[in-house]
Scaffold this active site. Structure first.
Site, PDB file in Angstrom:
ATOM      1  N   LYS A 122       8.719   4.227   2.728  1.00  0.00           N
ATOM      2  CA  LYS A 122      10.048   4.781   2.387  1.00  0.00           C
ATOM      3  C   LYS A 122      10.478   5.869   3.370  1.00  0.00           C
ATOM      4  O   LYS A 122      10.782   7.002   2.984  1.00  0.00           O
ATOM      5  CB  LYS A 122      10.080   5.323   0.968  1.00  0.00           C
ATOM      6  CG  LYS A 122       9.809   4.268  -0.098  1.00  0.00           C
ATOM      7  CD  LYS A 122      10.066   4.817  -1.485  1.00  0.00           C
ATOM      8  CE  LYS A 122       9.849   3.790  -2.569  1.00  0.00           C
ATOM      9  NZ  LYS A 122       8.440   3.449  -2.805  1.00  0.00           N
ATOM     10  N   GLY A 148       2.006  -3.520 -10.128  1.00  0.00           N
ATOM     11  CA  GLY A 148       0.901  -2.579  -9.948  1.00  0.00           C
ATOM     12  C   GLY A 148       0.065  -2.475 -11.196  1.00  0.00           C
ATOM     13  O   GLY A 148      -0.846  -3.264 -11.433  1.00  0.00           O
ATOM     14  N   ALA A 155      12.786   8.135   5.625  1.00  0.00           N
ATOM     15  CA  ALA A 155      14.111   8.642   5.220  1.00  0.00           C
ATOM     16  C   ALA A 155      14.642   9.721   6.165  1.00  0.00           C
ATOM     17  O   ALA A 155      15.496  10.507   5.774  1.00  0.00           O
ATOM     18  CB  ALA A 155      14.051   9.189   3.797  1.00  0.00           C
ATOM     19  N   ASP A 156      14.169   9.766   7.420  1.00  0.00           N
ATOM     20  CA  ASP A 156      14.590  10.846   8.330  1.00  0.00           C
ATOM     21  C   ASP A 156      15.433  10.276   9.478  1.00  0.00           C
ATOM     22  O   ASP A 156      15.703   9.071   9.527  1.00  0.00           O
ATOM     23  CB  ASP A 156      13.340  11.580   8.848  1.00  0.00           C
ATOM     24  CG  ASP A 156      13.599  13.073   9.069  1.00  0.00           C
ATOM     25  OD1 ASP A 156      14.702  13.418   9.546  1.00  0.00           O
ATOM     26  OD2 ASP A 156      12.701  13.875   8.784  1.00  0.00           O
ATOM     27  N   ILE A 157      15.814  11.118  10.403  1.00  0.00           N
ATOM     28  CA  ILE A 157      16.624  10.658  11.536  1.00  0.00           C
ATOM     29  C   ILE A 157      15.787   9.730  12.429  1.00  0.00           C
ATOM     30  O   ILE A 157      14.545   9.759  12.397  1.00  0.00           O
ATOM     31  CB  ILE A 157      17.160  11.844  12.372  1.00  0.00           C
ATOM     32  CG1 ILE A 157      16.003  12.705  12.930  1.00  0.00           C
ATOM     33  CG2 ILE A 157      18.136  12.672  11.552  1.00  0.00           C
ATOM     34  CD1 ILE A 157      16.432  13.680  14.001  1.00  0.00           C
ATOM     35  N   THR A 173       0.832  -1.210   0.000  1.00  0.00           N
ATOM     36  CA  THR A 173       0.000   0.000   0.000  1.00  0.00           C
ATOM     37  C   THR A 173       0.868   1.262   0.000  1.00  0.00           C
ATOM     38  O   THR A 173       2.011   1.244   0.462  1.00  0.00           O
ATOM     39  CB  THR A 173      -0.886   0.039   1.267  1.00  0.00           C
ATOM     40  OG1 THR A 173      -0.051  -0.068   2.443  1.00  0.00           O
ATOM     41  CG2 THR A 173      -1.898  -1.077   1.277  1.00  0.00           C
ATOM     42  N   HIS A 174       0.265   2.357  -0.519  1.00  0.00           N
ATOM     43  CA  HIS A 174       0.760   3.719  -0.273  1.00  0.00           C
ATOM     44  C   HIS A 174      -0.414   4.397   0.417  1.00  0.00           C
ATOM     45  O   HIS A 174      -1.260   5.014  -0.231  1.00  0.00           O
ATOM     46  CB  HIS A 174       1.081   4.441  -1.588  1.00  0.00           C
ATOM     47  CG  HIS A 174       2.384   4.082  -2.190  1.00  0.00           C
ATOM     48  ND1 HIS A 174       3.582   4.258  -1.524  1.00  0.00           N
ATOM     49  CD2 HIS A 174       2.709   3.572  -3.401  1.00  0.00           C
ATOM     50  CE1 HIS A 174       4.580   3.870  -2.316  1.00  0.00           C
ATOM     51  NE2 HIS A 174       4.072   3.437  -3.451  1.00  0.00           N
ATOM     52  N   THR A 230      12.746  11.031  14.472  1.00  0.00           N
ATOM     53  CA  THR A 230      11.581  11.464  13.681  1.00  0.00           C
ATOM     54  C   THR A 230      10.832  10.263  13.094  1.00  0.00           C
ATOM     55  O   THR A 230       9.597  10.214  13.131  1.00  0.00           O
ATOM     56  CB  THR A 230      12.046  12.421  12.554  1.00  0.00           C
ATOM     57  OG1 THR A 230      12.704  13.523  13.159  1.00  0.00           O
ATOM     58  CG2 THR A 230      10.870  12.909  11.723  1.00  0.00           C
TER      59      THR A 230
HETATM   60  P1  BMP Z   1       3.824  -0.203 -11.161  1.00  0.00           P
HETATM   61  O1  BMP Z   1       3.969  -1.741 -11.293  1.00  0.00           O
HETATM   62  O2  BMP Z   1       2.432   0.274 -11.446  1.00  0.00           O
HETATM   63  O3  BMP Z   1       4.880   0.534 -11.948  1.00  0.00           O
HETATM   64  O4  BMP Z   1       4.044   0.140  -9.614  1.00  0.00           O
HETATM   65  C1  BMP Z   1       5.255  -0.057  -8.959  1.00  0.00           C
HETATM   66  C2  BMP Z   1       5.118   0.173  -7.470  1.00  0.00           C
HETATM   67  O5  BMP Z   1       6.351  -0.116  -6.835  1.00  0.00           O
HETATM   68  C3  BMP Z   1       4.748   1.600  -7.057  1.00  0.00           C
HETATM   69  O6  BMP Z   1       3.911   1.506  -5.913  1.00  0.00           O
HETATM   70  C4  BMP Z   1       6.074   2.233  -6.657  1.00  0.00           C
HETATM   71  O7  BMP Z   1       5.912   3.169  -5.616  1.00  0.00           O
HETATM   72  C5  BMP Z   1       6.844   1.026  -6.146  1.00  0.00           C
HETATM   73  N1  BMP Z   1       8.318   1.110  -6.336  1.00  0.00           N
HETATM   74  C6  BMP Z   1       8.883   1.169  -7.605  1.00  0.00           C
HETATM   75  O8  BMP Z   1       8.180   1.171  -8.623  1.00  0.00           O
HETATM   76  N2  BMP Z   1      10.253   1.182  -7.708  1.00  0.00           N
HETATM   77  C7  BMP Z   1      11.082   1.165  -6.632  1.00  0.00           C
HETATM   78  O9  BMP Z   1      12.287   1.156  -6.795  1.00  0.00           O
HETATM   79  C8  BMP Z   1      10.506   1.102  -5.349  1.00  0.00           C
HETATM   80  C9  BMP Z   1       9.121   1.064  -5.220  1.00  0.00           C
HETATM   81  O10 BMP Z   1       8.578   0.979  -4.016  1.00  0.00           O
END
Ligand code: BMP
Length: 262
Positions: free
Chosen positions: A95, A230, A97-99, A63-64, A102
């Site tokens: 993802k 995706g 990416a902070d200290i 998920t995002h 945080t």
């Molecule tokens: P898609 O197959 O529709 O391109 O989606 C790829 C998914 O993987 C997205 O959710 C993207 O945020 C994630 N992603 C990526 O594509 N490349 C990376 O290096 C790291 C990822 O998390």
């Protein structure tokens, strides 16, 4: 020693010390699936609908959560119920990416309270090892697992060479880490799982730098463990269930072919 990529998911699960890795390998074996769905939809109902439809074919729902325009706590309750119903794990692709201090706040609190419901999350190690320690303080007591972004799939990405190697070193010495986002197997020192995004059977990329490779390239040749797909599954005009079945079969056959190379 036999390379981890030559061993079955089942036996790797039996030997693994981390509860999330154990659960993940067992799920993969049970469902004969090394497919993760990247469910990048923008509303609660769309996310629940695709998770319910595609759930039977995947081992991980990625998920995002911050792209869901009408997020509420009930979404998380329902996602967890679907994870139970269809037997998959939830990976919030945050993802961090902070200290360390945080990310602890971001992972455990805020609107999303990610550590309460996501079995797996991930981080960049750009701030140094403290980011892993901060996330571990929140996630370890809850039995969660972490992936490091050792590489990315997009054109011109900067995670290469010495930076990727540092990811591997940090993963080996931090028990909270269960693996990587990347394109291949990175180490034999410890059984770290690689999940690979940028997987497609038909397209070669998109207009914004994404690059696609096939399941066979990723799983059989490169020794990665899980394909993340995706838009190849739910993109315009696609039958998501049929595509999920197709990717699941392609991913699993690529894994069987790898085992056959023993
Ligand atoms: P898609 O197959 O529709 O391109 O989606 C790829 C998914 O993987 C997205 O959710 C993207 O945020 C994630 N992603 C990526 O594509 N490349 C990376 O290096 C790291 C990822 O998390």
């Amino acid at each position: 020693m036999v390379s981890f990529s030559q061993q079955t998911y089942a036996s790797r699960g039996e030997q693994h010390a981390h509860p999330v890795a154990k659960q993940l390998f067992a799920t993969m074996e049970r469902k004969q699936s090394n497919l993760s769905l990247a469910a990048d939809v923008s509303t609660k109902s769309e996310l629940l609908e695709i998770a319910d439809k595609v759930g039977p074919y995947i081992c991980v729902l990625k998920t995002h959560i911050d792209v869901i325009s009408n997020f509420d706590q009930d979404l998380v309750v329902q996602l967890q119920a679907l994870a139970e119903k269809h037997d998959f794990l939830i990976f919030e692709d945050r993802k961090f990416a902070d200290i360390g201090n945080t990310v602890k706040l971001q992972y455990g609190g805020g609107v999303y309270r990610i550590a309460d419901w996501a079995h797996i999350t991930n981080c960049h190690v750009i701030p140094g090892e403290g980011i892993i320690q901060g996330l571990a303080e929140v996630g370890m007591p809850k039995g969660r697992g972490l992936l490091l972004l050792a590489e990315m799939s997009s054109k011109g990405m900067l995670a290469t060479g010495a930076y990727t190697d540092k990811n591997v070193d940090m993963a080996i010495r931090n028990e909270f880490v269960i693996g990587f986002i990347g394109s291949r197997r990175f180490t034999e020192e410890r059984d770290l799982i690689t999940m690979t995004p940028g997987v497609g059977l038909h397209a070669s990329g998109d207009a914004l730098g994404q690059q696609y490779r096939t399941p066979e390239h990723i799983i059989t040749e490169n020794g990665s463990d899980i394909i993340i797909v995706g838009r190849g599954i739910y993109g315009p005009g696609k039958d998501a269930v049929a595509e999920a079945q197709r990717y699941r079969e392609a991913g699993w056959n690529a894994y069987l072919k790898r085992l056959d190379q023993n």
